[in-house]
Design a protein around this motif. Sequence first.
Motif, mmCIF file in Angstrom:
data_model
loop_
_atom_site.group_PDB
_atom_site.id
_atom_site.type_symbol
_atom_site.label_atom_id
_atom_site.label_comp_id
_atom_site.label_asym_id
_atom_site.label_seq_id
_atom_site.Cartn_x
_atom_site.Cartn_y
_atom_site.Cartn_z
ATOM 1 N N CYS A 1 -58.684 25.668 41.428
ATOM 2 C CA CYS A 1 -57.767 26.644 41.603
ATOM 3 C C CYS A 1 -58.149 27.979 42.071
ATOM 4 N N CYS B 1 -57.358 20.224 51.202
ATOM 5 C CA CYS B 1 -55.981 19.976 50.606
ATOM 6 C C CYS B 1 -55.348 21.343 50.679
ATOM 7 N N GLY C 1 -42.817 15.720 40.132
ATOM 8 C CA GLY C 1 -43.154 16.708 40.381
ATOM 9 C C GLY C 1 -44.430 17.203 39.885
ATOM 10 N N LYS D 1 -50.967 15.253 54.682
ATOM 11 C CA LYS D 1 -50.839 15.442 53.342
ATOM 12 C C LYS D 1 -51.232 14.151 52.481
ATOM 13 N N LYS E 1 -48.008 18.189 39.769
ATOM 14 C CA LYS E 1 -49.101 18.542 40.993
ATOM 15 C C LYS E 1 -50.679 18.500 40.622
ATOM 16 N N ALA F 1 -48.650 21.005 36.344
ATOM 17 C CA ALA F 1 -49.940 20.653 36.841
ATOM 18 C C ALA F 1 -50.806 19.509 36.284
ATOM 19 N N PRO G 1 -48.489 25.691 39.648
ATOM 20 C CA PRO G 1 -47.041 24.957 39.590
ATOM 21 C C PRO G 1 -46.538 24.919 38.165
ATOM 22 N N LEU H 1 -49.332 10.946 36.915
ATOM 23 C CA LEU H 1 -48.416 11.255 38.289
ATOM 24 C C LEU H 1 -47.215 10.205 38.445
ATOM 25 N N VAL I 1 -54.225 19.603 40.682
ATOM 26 C CA VAL I 1 -55.270 20.805 40.957
ATOM 27 C C VAL I 1 -56.603 20.648 40.722
ATOM 28 N N ASP J 1 -47.469 10.667 48.752
ATOM 29 C CA ASP J 1 -46.675 10.462 47.445
ATOM 30 C C ASP J 1 -47.414 9.489 46.599
#
Length: 264
Positions: A29, A104, A22, A141, A24, A39, A36, A17, A26, A144
């Motif tokens: 699913c 989430c 960018g 959320k 993501k 991922a 995305p 990460l 998962v 980050d």
Amino acid sequence: MKSVLIAKNISELLYQLKINKGLKVVGGCTRIEELPDKAISTFGIKELSQIARHERFLDVGPGATLSSLLAVGQNHLPQILFDALNCIANPMIRNIATIGGNLCSPGQKLTLYAPLLALEARLEFKSQSETKLETLQNFKKVPDGFILSNIRVPISNYDLSIFRRIGPEHTITEQSASFAFLVSTEKNAIIDVSLAFAGPFVFKSKSLENALIGHKLPLTKKDIETIQEQVAEEFQNAATDQMISDVVKQQFFNLTRYSFEQLT
């Protein structure tokens, strides 16, 4: 071209990460129509799929499947959580879908949100250098650079536990929502109450709940009418500028009335 990375453990997940902007995270699913572009899957990370029961709470990794959580057993889960899990999809989907994915999922809140909100679950987030704790009520959320690493669910005995799913069966639409109601009583009085709704938006009012604590039982028809007026005012204030249908609103009010009628 889409790419999906696989991490073997939390450290590797957090490292990926950090170095891949960018990326993501998962899980199963089951709610993602299209992956995305970049991922990384939590599937197979043992630390994120463990479930540990303690005397006063349950620690659940976000990668734990709904089936594995159900397998803990009705006698070892809060009844409202057991009821909610049982109404989700079918065993095949529950074998894949994860509790973290249920909480989430962006936009519309899914089935477990309201019962976990009523139970006052707490979320743990990890980055490479920091751990954060957040109540589900304050959750917006995943921060980050962090991952959801644990969901702590308090275990308490309630005298009344009601869960209902609103909307069409076996699918999630704008008409879908979940409703949760918990009450503890002692010496013919309410000593604890938790009322939660989640779907197009999230509703839980501490001021309303606190106003109900100490209320004498059994409730009279007049009591219920007064409470319903309080609920309607709080709900309407919270729903301002929210896209919520009159049908869903009415179902919520019907369920609150039904719930309080169980205390007459």
